[in-house]
Design a protein around this motif. Structure first.
Motif, PDB file in Angstrom:
ATOM      1  N   ASN A 151      81.055  68.241  97.631  1.00 16.52           N
ATOM      2  CA  ASN A 151      80.074  69.304  97.757  1.00 16.52           C
ATOM      3  C   ASN A 151      80.758  70.564  98.255  1.00 16.52           C
ATOM      4  O   ASN A 151      81.982  70.579  98.434  1.00 16.52           O
ATOM      5  CB  ASN A 151      79.004  68.856  98.756  1.00 16.52           C
ATOM      6  CG  ASN A 151      79.644  68.447 100.065  1.00 16.52           C
ATOM      7  OD1 ASN A 151      79.981  69.292 100.873  1.00 16.52           O
ATOM      8  ND2 ASN A 151      79.874  67.146 100.237  1.00 16.52           N
ATOM      9  N   THR A 152      80.002  71.603  98.488  1.00 15.73           N
ATOM     10  CA  THR A 152      80.623  72.857  98.915  1.00 15.73           C
ATOM     11  C   THR A 152      80.184  73.237 100.322  1.00 15.73           C
ATOM     12  O   THR A 152      80.192  74.399 100.690  1.00 15.73           O
ATOM     13  CB  THR A 152      80.226  73.986  97.949  1.00 15.73           C
ATOM     14  OG1 THR A 152      78.800  74.022  97.891  1.00 15.73           O
ATOM     15  CG2 THR A 152      80.792  73.760  96.564  1.00 15.73           C
ATOM     16  N   LYS A 153      79.808  72.232 101.105  1.00 15.06           N
ATOM     17  CA  LYS A 153      79.352  72.535 102.458  1.00 15.06           C
ATOM     18  C   LYS A 153      80.283  71.899 103.491  1.00 15.06           C
ATOM     19  O   LYS A 153      80.786  70.795 103.266  1.00 15.06           O
ATOM     20  CB  LYS A 153      77.949  71.968 102.675  1.00 15.06           C
ATOM     21  CG  LYS A 153      76.881  72.728 101.923  1.00 15.06           C
ATOM     22  CD  LYS A 153      75.547  72.148 102.264  1.00 15.06           C
ATOM     23  CE  LYS A 153      74.431  73.100 101.850  1.00 15.06           C
ATOM     24  NZ  LYS A 153      73.125  72.543 102.157  1.00 15.06           N
ATOM     25  N   ASN A 154      80.446  72.576 104.609  1.00 17.97           N
ATOM     26  CA  ASN A 154      81.305  72.039 105.674  1.00 17.97           C
ATOM     27  C   ASN A 154      80.589  70.995 106.528  1.00 17.97           C
ATOM     28  O   ASN A 154      81.209  70.302 107.314  1.00 17.97           O
ATOM     29  CB  ASN A 154      81.802  73.170 106.586  1.00 17.97           C
ATOM     30  CG  ASN A 154      82.859  73.993 105.874  1.00 17.97           C
ATOM     31  OD1 ASN A 154      83.509  73.509 104.945  1.00 17.97           O
ATOM     32  ND2 ASN A 154      83.023  75.235 106.297  1.00 17.97           N
ATOM     33  N   SER A 155      79.266  70.936 106.380  1.00 17.78           N
ATOM     34  CA  SER A 155      78.530  69.881 107.062  1.00 17.78           C
ATOM     35  C   SER A 155      77.303  69.534 106.221  1.00 17.78           C
ATOM     36  O   SER A 155      76.770  70.384 105.503  1.00 17.78           O
ATOM     37  CB  SER A 155      78.114  70.328 108.464  1.00 17.78           C
ATOM     38  OG  SER A 155      77.213  71.401 108.376  1.00 17.78           O
ATOM     39  N   LEU A 156      76.902  68.275 106.319  1.00 19.64           N
ATOM     40  CA  LEU A 156      75.753  67.808 105.531  1.00 19.64           C
ATOM     41  C   LEU A 156      74.620  67.417 106.466  1.00 19.64           C
ATOM     42  O   LEU A 156      74.846  66.720 107.457  1.00 19.64           O
ATOM     43  CB  LEU A 156      76.144  66.585 104.701  1.00 19.64           C
ATOM     44  CG  LEU A 156      77.232  66.758 103.649  1.00 19.64           C
ATOM     45  CD1 LEU A 156      77.458  65.433 102.920  1.00 19.64           C
ATOM     46  CD2 LEU A 156      76.854  67.846 102.642  1.00 19.64           C
TER      47      LEU A 156
ATOM     48  N   LYS B  48      73.527  65.151 111.179  1.00 21.73           N
ATOM     49  CA  LYS B  48      74.406  66.207 110.670  1.00 21.73           C
ATOM     50  C   LYS B  48      75.849  65.695 110.692  1.00 21.73           C
ATOM     51  O   LYS B  48      76.386  65.376 111.758  1.00 21.73           O
ATOM     52  CB  LYS B  48      74.250  67.464 111.524  1.00 21.73           C
ATOM     53  CG  LYS B  48      74.982  68.657 110.961  1.00 21.73           C
ATOM     54  CD  LYS B  48      74.687  69.889 111.795  1.00 21.73           C
ATOM     55  CE  LYS B  48      75.445  71.077 111.268  1.00 21.73           C
ATOM     56  NZ  LYS B  48      75.256  72.251 112.122  1.00 21.73           N
ATOM     57  N   VAL B  49      76.454  65.633 109.510  1.00 18.53           N
ATOM     58  CA  VAL B  49      77.798  65.065 109.377  1.00 18.53           C
ATOM     59  C   VAL B  49      78.781  66.188 109.053  1.00 18.53           C
ATOM     60  O   VAL B  49      78.560  66.955 108.101  1.00 18.53           O
ATOM     61  CB  VAL B  49      77.822  64.001 108.253  1.00 18.53           C
ATOM     62  CG1 VAL B  49      79.236  63.491 108.025  1.00 18.53           C
ATOM     63  CG2 VAL B  49      76.882  62.845 108.599  1.00 18.53           C
ATOM     64  N   GLU B  50      79.850  66.303 109.864  1.00 21.07           N
ATOM     65  CA  GLU B  50      80.877  67.330 109.617  1.00 21.07           C
ATOM     66  C   GLU B  50      81.761  66.881 108.459  1.00 21.07           C
ATOM     67  O   GLU B  50      82.176  65.725 108.394  1.00 21.07           O
ATOM     68  CB  GLU B  50      81.737  67.537 110.876  1.00 21.07           C
ATOM     69  CG  GLU B  50      80.947  67.975 112.098  1.00 21.07           C
ATOM     70  CD  GLU B  50      80.118  69.234 111.865  1.00 21.07           C
ATOM     71  OE1 GLU B  50      80.538  70.092 111.061  1.00 21.07           O
ATOM     72  OE2 GLU B  50      79.028  69.344 112.457  1.00 21.07           O
ATOM     73  N   ASN B  51      82.042  67.815 107.546  1.00 18.93           N
ATOM     74  CA  ASN B  51      82.821  67.428 106.361  1.00 18.93           C
ATOM     75  C   ASN B  51      83.591  68.639 105.842  1.00 18.93           C
ATOM     76  O   ASN B  51      83.308  69.171 104.772  1.00 18.93           O
ATOM     77  CB  ASN B  51      81.864  66.889 105.285  1.00 18.93           C
ATOM     78  CG  ASN B  51      82.612  66.420 104.067  1.00 18.93           C
ATOM     79  OD1 ASN B  51      83.720  65.897 104.160  1.00 18.93           O
ATOM     80  ND2 ASN B  51      82.019  66.612 102.896  1.00 18.93           N
ATOM     81  N   GLU B  52      84.577  69.079 106.616  1.00 20.75           N
ATOM     82  CA  GLU B  52      85.297  70.294 106.241  1.00 20.75           C
ATOM     83  C   GLU B  52      86.069  70.145 104.935  1.00 20.75           C
ATOM     84  O   GLU B  52      86.306  71.114 104.227  1.00 20.75           O
ATOM     85  CB  GLU B  52      86.221  70.724 107.385  1.00 20.75           C
ATOM     86  CG  GLU B  52      85.464  71.595 108.371  1.00 20.75           C
ATOM     87  CD  GLU B  52      86.151  71.738 109.710  1.00 20.75           C
ATOM     88  OE1 GLU B  52      87.387  71.620 109.743  1.00 20.75           O
ATOM     89  OE2 GLU B  52      85.443  71.944 110.707  1.00 20.75           O
ATOM     90  N   SER B  53      86.453  68.915 104.620  1.00 18.43           N
ATOM     91  CA  SER B  53      87.216  68.723 103.364  1.00 18.43           C
ATOM     92  C   SER B  53      86.327  68.889 102.130  1.00 18.43           C
ATOM     93  O   SER B  53      86.821  69.054 101.023  1.00 18.43           O
ATOM     94  CB  SER B  53      87.844  67.329 103.349  1.00 18.43           C
ATOM     95  OG  SER B  53      86.826  66.355 103.164  1.00 18.43           O
ATOM     96  N   GLN B  54      85.022  68.863 102.335  1.00 16.88           N
ATOM     97  CA  GLN B  54      84.044  69.021 101.254  1.00 16.88           C
ATOM     98  C   GLN B  54      84.193  67.952 100.171  1.00 16.88           C
ATOM     99  O   GLN B  54      83.809  68.152  99.036  1.00 16.88           O
ATOM    100  CB  GLN B  54      84.112  70.428 100.647  1.00 16.88           C
ATOM    101  CG  GLN B  54      83.852  71.505 101.672  1.00 16.88           C
ATOM    102  CD  GLN B  54      83.742  72.898 101.074  1.00 16.88           C
ATOM    103  OE1 GLN B  54      84.064  73.117  99.925  1.00 16.88           O
ATOM    104  NE2 GLN B  54      83.282  73.839 101.877  1.00 16.88           N
TER     105      GLN B  54
END
Ligand SMILES: [Zn+2]
Length: 473
Positions: free
Chosen positions: A24-29, A74-80
């Motif tokens: 995805n294109t978000k840094n957090s979901l 809320k899950v952090e996901n900087e790698s997208q």
């Protein structure tokens, strides 16, 4: 594509859920759990059943997360990159809208147990459900299977949430066909009723309803029945299925037969009225919060009225039994909520406040029982004003054509306009008395019934009594 995997730990009533969300294109979901389920217009507390939540990136590295509200992780996901979440869902609610796992069955309503991303509601889904060799599955969806799992391709999250499934070796399936529609009746548990009679009566009921609307919205339809250990009567509607939990002490006895037919007729009517003909406020469903709407007298009231009426008109029950059904509806309304401070429009809005409890005395009437009574009054008025040429059936058909078929939601004003159009005259007085205020509608119903040769009375003990002077329907 989003992938959901289900497996079960039956001794602990646990469904183990794994979900893979695509990159995805978000840094957090913000991963949500539904705040409610269609059919029950109040907030639910599904989140209380979640345990052991975990999140991982595509290389199986744990991701940081925290809860930001009761239903949001809320899950952090900087790698997208893609994100996998895992959790357990404690499944002990054996009702038609719940989830229940034990050694005999794995029964899941995905709208309880499946987390989702609101921005991916329209993305396609694959659902995989683990199975043993002897497991069967009841579902409204097309199911493929291999040795140890069922595999289901699903259009989107709305369809996922609309399709409960039962996995168990102890499933029985009856099949029949009505007007080119394939019907299945799935049974989990013991029933003491004549299944030949059941299929014959359901055929009459389905045939009558399909003829009323002119077509069926789906290619097939699945009645799913679970007979519980406790005494229970509950059904929930879906687009091409209904889940019914009905019975007592582990059996569905023969004296529940008319209840089963009534429930099945009601839920089938919802395949048009709410699954497709839907209020604008519920189009589309927003699973993150309350969806307030005023017109539940149409969604539930009209459906309750037709559910019973169809039983009689299709020949599944006789007139004596129909009178009994009407009396039950009248008692529920007139004996408990003859006059209320709220109109049925306000009560519909307030379903989210106190819709499924008795509530403050004098405040509200039921969208089901008052809704059914006002539907009957409307039907009688239209028939009278059109010399029996038109009826509420015409209103339902127009609602189906204009809204059900197109997917456009209807407003209260739309319903009013269609009713007046069919009636050929203003219905201002009807809507004033029956829908927009909370006063008694007893006199109005009684006078309309008298014209049909039916007497409706309050006895001295404030009990409602119905008697037929001349059988005339
Ligand atoms: Zn209903």
């Amino acid at each position: 594509m989003i992938k959901y995997f289900f497996s079960f730990d039956s001794s602990k009533h646990i469904a183990e859920v794994q979900i893979i969300f695509p990159s995805n294109t978000k840094n957090s979901l913000e991963i949500n759990l539904p705040a409610w389920r269609p059919g029950r217009y109040q907030l639910q507390n599904f989140a209380k059943n979640i345990l052991n939540f975990e999140a991982f990136d595509g290389s199986n590295n744990p991701l940081e997360w925290r809860k930001t509200s009761r239903n949001v992780w809320k899950v952090e996901n900087e790698s997208q990159r893609e994100v996998t979440v895992k959790y357990k869902y404690y499944s002990t609610e054996l009702n038609a809208g719940g989830s229940f796992v034990d050694q005999y069955l794995n029964y899941i309503n995905p709208v309880n147990a499946c987390m989702f991303l609101p921005e991916l509601m329209d993305s396609p889904i694959q659902l995989q459900i683990s199975k043993t060799e002897s497991d069967k599955i009841a579902s409204g969806l097309t199911v493929n299977e291999d040795k140890d799992k069922f595999i289901i391709d699903i259009k989107d999250t709305y369809e996922l949430f609309d399709n409960p499934f039962i996995v168990s070796p102890y499933l029985e399936r009856l099949e029949f066909r009505v007007q080119n529609v394939d019907f299945s009746f799935w049974i989990h548990g013991r029933i003491d009723i004549d299944t030949k009679q059941l299929i014959a009566d359901l055929t009459k009921i389905a045939d009558y309803q399909i003829t009323l609307f002119g077509e069926f919205p789906e290619k097939n339809y699945h009645f799913m029945l679970i007979v519980p250990e406790h005494t229970y009567y509950h059904g929930v509607e879906h687009a091409n299925s209904t889940m019914m939990v009905l019975g007592e002490n582990g059996v569905l006895p023969n004296n529940y037969y008319n209840d089963l037919l009534g429930l099945a007729s009601h839920e089938l009517f919802h395949a048009w009225n709410i699954a497709k003909i839907r209020p604008v406020e519920l189009t589309p469903y927003d699973f993150t919060k309350e969806n307030y709407f005023e017109t539940c007298f149409v969604a539930e009231g009209f459906t309750t009225y037709y559910g019973d009426k169809v039983l009689f008109e299709s020949g599944a029950i006789d007139q004596k039994q129909y009178i009994k059904e009407l009396e039950t509806t009248y008692r529920r309304h007139f004996e408990e909520a003859n006059e209320t401070s709220q109109s049925i429009l306000e009560t519909s809005f307030d379903l989210w406040v106190d819709g499924y409890e008795k509530g403050t005395p004098g405040k509200k009437a039921s969208v089901y029982s008052k809704g059914a009574v006002v539907a009957q009054i409307l039907d009688l008025i239209i028939k009278k004003n059109t010399n029996q040429e038109k009826s509420l059936d015409n209103v339902m058909r127009i609602l189906w054509d204009k809204f059900g078929k197109t997917g456009i939601g209807y407003s209260y004003q739309d319903v009013k306009a269609i009713c007046e159009d069919v009636n050929g005259d203003s219905l201002e007085e009807y809507f004033n008395i029956c829908i927009e205020s909370g006063g008694s509608i007893f006199e109005l119903l009684a006078s309309l019934l008298t014209e049909k040769g039916v007497s409706l009375q309050f006895t001295a003990s404030r009990s409602v009594q119905l008697s037929i002077q001349t059988p005339n329907h």
